[in-house]
Scaffold this active site. Structure first.
Site, PDB file in Angstrom:
ATOM      1  N   GLY A 581       3.934  35.639  14.352  1.00  0.00           N
ATOM      2  CA  GLY A 581       4.466  34.505  13.621  1.00  0.00           C
ATOM      3  C   GLY A 581       5.833  34.839  13.063  1.00  0.00           C
ATOM      4  CB  VAL A 582       9.086  33.974  13.616  1.00  0.00           C
ATOM      5  CG1 VAL A 582      10.472  34.235  13.067  1.00  0.00           C
ATOM      6  CG2 VAL A 582       8.756  34.981  14.707  1.00  0.00           C
ATOM      7  N   GLY A 583       8.862  33.269  10.385  1.00  0.00           N
ATOM      8  CA  GLY A 583       9.147  32.220   9.412  1.00  0.00           C
ATOM      9  C   GLY A 583      10.299  32.606   8.533  1.00  0.00           C
ATOM     10  CG  PHE A 585       7.546  34.480   5.438  1.00  0.00           C
ATOM     11  CD1 PHE A 585       7.119  35.612   6.108  1.00  0.00           C
ATOM     12  CD2 PHE A 585       7.097  33.241   5.864  1.00  0.00           C
ATOM     13  CE1 PHE A 585       6.258  35.495   7.180  1.00  0.00           C
ATOM     14  CE2 PHE A 585       6.223  33.129   6.930  1.00  0.00           C
ATOM     15  CZ  PHE A 585       5.809  34.257   7.596  1.00  0.00           C
ATOM     16  CE  LYS A 602       3.724  35.388   3.856  1.00  0.00           C
ATOM     17  NZ  LYS A 602       2.849  34.389   3.217  1.00  0.00           N
ATOM     18  CG  ASP A 698       3.407  24.943   0.264  1.00  0.00           C
ATOM     19  OD1 ASP A 698       3.687  23.756   0.560  1.00  0.00           O
ATOM     20  OD2 ASP A 698       3.934  25.923   0.817  1.00  0.00           O
TER      21      ASP A 698
END
Ligand SMILES: *[C@@H]1O[C@H](CO)[C@@H](O)[C@H](O)[C@H]1NC(C)=O
Ligand SMILES: *[C@@H]1O[C@H](CO)[C@@H](O)[C@H](O)[C@H]1NC(C)=O
Ligand SMILES: *[C@@H]1O[C@H](CO)[C@@H](O)[C@H](O)[C@H]1NC(C)=O
Ligand SMILES: *[C@@H]1O[C@H](CO)[C@@H](O)[C@H](O)[C@H]1NC(C)=O
Ligand SMILES: *[C@@H]1O[C@H](CO)[C@@H](O)[C@H](O)[C@H]1NC(C)=O
Ligand SMILES: *[C@@H]1O[C@H](CO)[C@@H](O)[C@H](O)[C@H]1NC(C)=O
Ligand SMILES: *[C@@H]1O[C@H](CO)[C@@H](O)[C@H](O)[C@H]1NC(C)=O
Length: 923
Positions: A581-583, A585, A602, A698
């Site tokens: 996953g890429v985000g 953050f 993460k 959220d």
């Protein structure tokens, strides 16, 4: 010169050296003695001052204004005497917490020394009952420390029950030093004072040890102590309690960068991380001295140190090389302390260990030390060198290699050339060594030296070793004694103390170079380092100051602390191939810990303060929460410029991944209901299941994750807030945060945050689930842009069925659709107070599921009622009782065939395992 015989007798060259060195006028003796601004030796539990050998003046703690001791402690004399000089005749002790507050200390790093004499004290303080923890400010120095056990297991009978601990801590401007002694199991005990029996806790009013540092009352000495004194004589206790005691405390300032890393030093001067690149000893860390070893004929007492009262021990048992030889060089030899004042007294550099006289066999072995240490900590190792061998006259004459923990850390050490092609120049080199926690009680940290092939003199040498344990991210230095079986309730609640950290966070580092570091590293090493980027270190110096003491308050007991090396191992050094996953953050990696457990790792992008806050927040929140429908935080890593969170790995990714814009097969209606119920339960737990309400802030379909059994788990607590507390408060005002499309308009407009904001966002999720589309779509008719508006519109017109996800065609019983629609829209009401609670939501959803199951059963029985959305059910939507419905056993649900989801094995699946922590402005 090269052809000369390379071995020599130590006695000879000591004498020769003396003669040679006389002719170097530049060389000067280190008669620089550091003048510590603070030097305080406290004779605990005594009113009298005491002067001892070794340069100490112990001040009685009962009649000085330099400090105060909280109420509740007693003073007592030792039942036995020791021949060792020091503050050992008396102690301060108590069955309950007590604190020393030491005032008017200067800012900067200090040595904090604790002296204990493990014996029984008058009256009824049996030595075996002294089991306690010690804290200094935010640092835990000792935990469940069983003094008698420690004294008895010590392998040095000469110490005769004297225990000594030395720490380095850094004080901020205006900060008082608060040292707290905490008995491990206060237990129950009675207090006999004359004929009255009074229970201790109510008799004494304690100063809250958690009170803000400046908030501690300053006690006027005399009065309190007199009473204490009498009490001690009358004290009786039951056999269950343990007590804490202390005989002596010492505080001595040290130069700013004697051990802490100078932020202005260049990269070659930084401590080298074994197996990595570099490390910074930041001044928010506490250090515990584990070994300070010199070689030669005797220990050097504090009085002969460079002004800081350090003791330099001789303990040759840690050298495992049989042939090693220690030499003392002529005392009159002059040393040239170039930029290394105070690192150690002259004598330390005037003695050394080498491999022994038989050069012809020296190539066949290593000169080895094995230092027992507690695993699970990072250590700072300092090696001291000084070239004094008169046979060394040019660079390259004596070169050797250094291995630490069997890693080659230096492949070309030339002390002579590092000292500017001079002999007699003291040098130090620092290393950071991460010792993994491998469930062993003690492990050995090894240091090995070996002559270089090209060296003319086939020998290696070392003058002294210092080894410090570095506090972990929670400020802890202690290893609780595993032999202790008591059922101590955990005293530490690091979360509570978070406030205090900001103070340390802004720690300012001032540059004063105290130490010259060896520039051993050849170009080869620098190049190698650049290639082998294990983790980002280059910017350590800059970030170091902001990283600060926040780390001291991460929970210790609730979740696991990973070292960076474990994370590096789990992710194959953050291999791109492991990215799932890429985000905004940073990246999420899939990794394996403990050999086979899959985890989501993460890794937050370093730097932003907001990132740090959210990181802390997520750890604090998640580590307190354990629920089937909340993602479990397994642990975290917070070191060397890294903020990393480790979670249970969720095989099936996010809910959104199964709703739209996906290659995954569509979820059935019943699956969707079960997932919604799970997520609602998770939120219900957040809102009501904990002592304080937690508002997620959220909630969205990418923050609901699915495990391999399709169990829904609410994730991403970076934005969560503790909700209103107290009866008069119904909301908290905060900066609006959340995600576009899910944001409660009431919260947005009025900045009033209540748990009903989560209900609103959850209502949006319900519509996504029903309609299989995003909350906001740009490229559609204006009317349809907002899912919420569009659904409201269709619902009011009685056409909700039109916007249901086509994949659900014919699956939804009409009365279920109506109920579900009602529920979703009630969650989306403008007025938060009108919205249902999450408990209501769970109830209605379970009811809907039950209706659906009944309906399906009827269909199967031949009844013809499907496909028509009209229905006349009129139950009050929030009145249903749901306690009898059991839907949590997903694994047994029929119709969930995992193999039909085979395509999810692709990495794509978890692309959004974790939603981004975005800049709120960007939302
Ligand atoms: C002990 O020493 C302190 C500091 O030097 C001094 O202020 C105090 O008066 C002394 N007390 C006695 C009893 O000598
Ligand atoms: C501490 O410092 C303050 C201000 O400098 C001074 O007023 C006070 O007397 C000092 N206290 C002691 C115990 O030295
Ligand atoms: C301390 O306790 C042990 C057993 O608990 C007992 O044998 C010993 O005599 C006690 N010592 C003193 C000084 O009371
Ligand atoms: C040095 O080692 C060699 C080879 O093992 C041996 O023959 C010689 O006797 C040793 N010399 C001394 C002085 O120990
Ligand atoms: C010295 O120690 C290193 C690291 O453990 C090892 O690789 C090397 O083989 C040793 N050298 C000798 C001669 O034993
Ligand atoms: C501390 O150690 C002593 C032995 O010296 C032992 O008798 C006692 O039970 C220990 N205390 C605890 C709480 O484990
Ligand atoms: C003693 O200190 C610990 C840790 O600071 C705290 O948790 C505990 O409540 C204190 N006990 C009392 C009686 O104040």
């Amino acid at each position: 010169m090269k052809s000369m015989e390379t071995t020599t007798k130590p006695i000879e060259w000591g004498t020769i050296l003396f003669l040679l060195l006389l002719s170097f006028p530049r060389l000067s003796k280190a008669d620089d003695i550091f003048q510590p601004p603070d030097l305080l030796s406290i004779n605990c539990g005594s009113s009298s001052n005491l002067s001892t050998l070794y340069g100490r003046n112990w001040i009685g703690d009962t009649n000085t204004e330099l400090l105060s001791v909280s109420r509740g402690s007693l003073i007592a004399t030792a039942l036995t005497k020791t021949t060792i000089q020091g503050p050992y005749d008396s102690a301060r002790l108590s069955f309950s917490n007590f604190t020393y507050s030491i005032f008017n200390l200067t800012a900067g790093p200090k040595f904090l020394r604790l002296f204990f004499f493990s014996t029984s004290y008058y009256n009824n303080f049996n030595r075996s009952k002294a089991v306690f923890s010690v804290k200094a400010g935010p640092y835990t120095l000792l935990q469940r420390f069983n003094a008698s056990l420690d004294a008895d297991s010590g392998n040095d009978p000469a110490r005769s029950n004297i225990l000594f601990r030395e720490y380095c801590i850094n004080l901020q401007e205006g900060q008082n030093l608060i040292i707290t002694f905490i008995p491990s199991s206060p237990g129950s005990y009675a207090f006999i004072n004359g004929i009255e029996i009074v229970s201790m806790p109510s008799y004494l009013s304690y100063t809250d040890p958690n009170v803000d540092i400046d908030g501690l009352p300053k006690l006027v000495g005399g009065q309190t102590y007199t009473i204490d004194n009498n009490l001690a004589l009358e004290m009786k206790y039951s056999s269950t309690g343990s007590y804490a005691f202390i005989n002596g405390i010492e505080i001595v300032s040290m130069p700013s960068y004697l051990y802490y890393t100078d932020p202005n030093v260049d990269i070659d001067g930084l401590p080298k991380l074994v197996g990595g690149q570099t490390y910074t000893i930041e001044n928010n860390l506490a250090l515990e001295m584990k070994y300070r070893l010199r070689f030669g004929d005797r220990s050097i007492p504090g009085s002969e140190d460079t002004g800081m009262l350090r003791t330099w021990d001789v303990h040759n048992q840690y050298i495992t090389t049989q042939s090693a030889k220690s030499l003392d060089i002529d005392k009159k030899t002059k040393l040239n302390f170039r930029n290394t004042p105070y690192t150690a007294p002259d004598q330390v550099y005037l003695s050394l260990v080498n491999m022994g006289p038989n050069a012809s066999i020296n190539m066949g072995f290593n000169l080895t030390w094995q230092l027992p240490v507690d695993p699970g900590f990072t250590y700072m190792l300092r090696l001291h060198f000084c070239q004094l061998n008169p046979k060394v006259i040019e660079s390259g004459d004596q070169i050797f290699l250094i291995y630490i923990q069997d890693h080659l850390v230096e492949d070309y050490v030339d002390i002579f050339s590092s000292g500017g092609n001079q002999r007699g120049v003291p040098l130090v080199r620092d290393y950071a060594v991460i010792i993994k926690d491998d469930n062993q009680k003690k492990v050995n940290l090894s240091v090995k030296l070996h002559p270089h092939d090209k060296s003319m003199i086939k020998d290696a040498q070392l003058n002294a070793i210092e080894l410090f344990k570095i506090s972990d991210t929670t400020g802890n230095l202690a290893v609780p004694d595993p032999r202790i079986q008591d059922t101590e309730i955990s005293h530490e609640n690091p979360i509570k103390q978070r406030r205090g950290t900001t103070r340390t966070l802004v720690a300012v580092v001032v540059a004063v170079s105290g130490v010259v570091l060896l520039s051993f590293i050849m170009a080869f090493f620098i190049i190698k380092r650049k290639k082998n980027v294990a983790f980002n270190n280059g910017s350590n110096k800059k970030d170091g100051t902001s990283r600060g003491g926040g780390s001291s308050f991460l929970p210790t007991n609730l979740c696991r602390h990973f070292s960076i090396s474990e994370i590096v191992e789990a992710t194959n050094n953050f291999d791109e191939l492991f990215v799932v996953g890429v985000g905004g953050f940073g990246n999420v990696f899939k990794g394996y810990i403990d050999d086979s457990t899959p985890v989501a790792i993460k890794r937050l992008k370093p730097g932003s303060q907001q990132g740090l806050d959210e990181f802390m927040n997520e750890i604090e929140m998640l580590s307190q929460l354990r629920h089937l429908h909340l993602v479990s935080l397994i642990g975290y890593c917070y070191e060397i410029n890294e903020m990393i969170l480790v979670y249970d790995f969720m095989d099936r990714g996010t809910l959104r991944d199964h709703l739209y814009e996906t290659d995954n097969p569509p979820l059935s209606w019943k699956q969707r209901l079960q997932i919604c119920i799970g997520a609602a339960r998770g939120l219900h737990y957040l809102h009501t299941g904990t002592k304080q309400m937690i508002i997620h802030r959220d909630v969205k379909s990418t923050n609901i994750l699915l495990d391999e059994k399709w169990v829904a788990k609410v994730s991403d607590f970076g934005l969560s807030r503790i909700g209103p507390t107290g009866s008069s408060m119904t909301h908290v005002s905060t900066q609006v945060k959340g995600s576009v499309g899910y944001l409660d308009p009431e919260y947005y407009k009025r900045q009033r945050l209540t748990e009903k904001s989560d209900v609103y966002s959850y209502g949006v999720v319900l519509l996504e689930v029903l309609c299989g589309r995003q909350p906001l779509l740009r490229m559609v008719e204006k009317q349809q842009v907002s899912l919420v508006d569009w659904a409201k519109h269709r619902y009011e017109k009685g056409f909700l069925g039109e916007i249901v996800d086509p994949a659900l065609k014919d699956q939804i019983a009409p009365h279920c659709l109506r109920k579900f629609g009602e529920l979703a829209l009630s969650c989306l009401l403008e007025d938060g107070t009108q919205r249902p609670s999450m408990n209501d939501v769970v109830g209605v959803l379970e009811f809907v599921l039950q209706l659906q199951l009944q309906d399906d059963a009827n269909v199967n029985a031949g009844s013809e009622s499907g496909g028509d959305y009209e229905d006349s059910t009129t139950e009050d939507m929030f009145s249903s009782s749901h306690s009898s419905v059991h839907v949590s056993d997903y694994s047994n649900s029929s119709g969930f065939n995992p193999t039909s989801y085979a395509c999810m094995k692709s990495n794509r699946l978890s692309e959004h395992v974790f939603s981004e922590i975005k800049d709120p402005k960007g939302r």
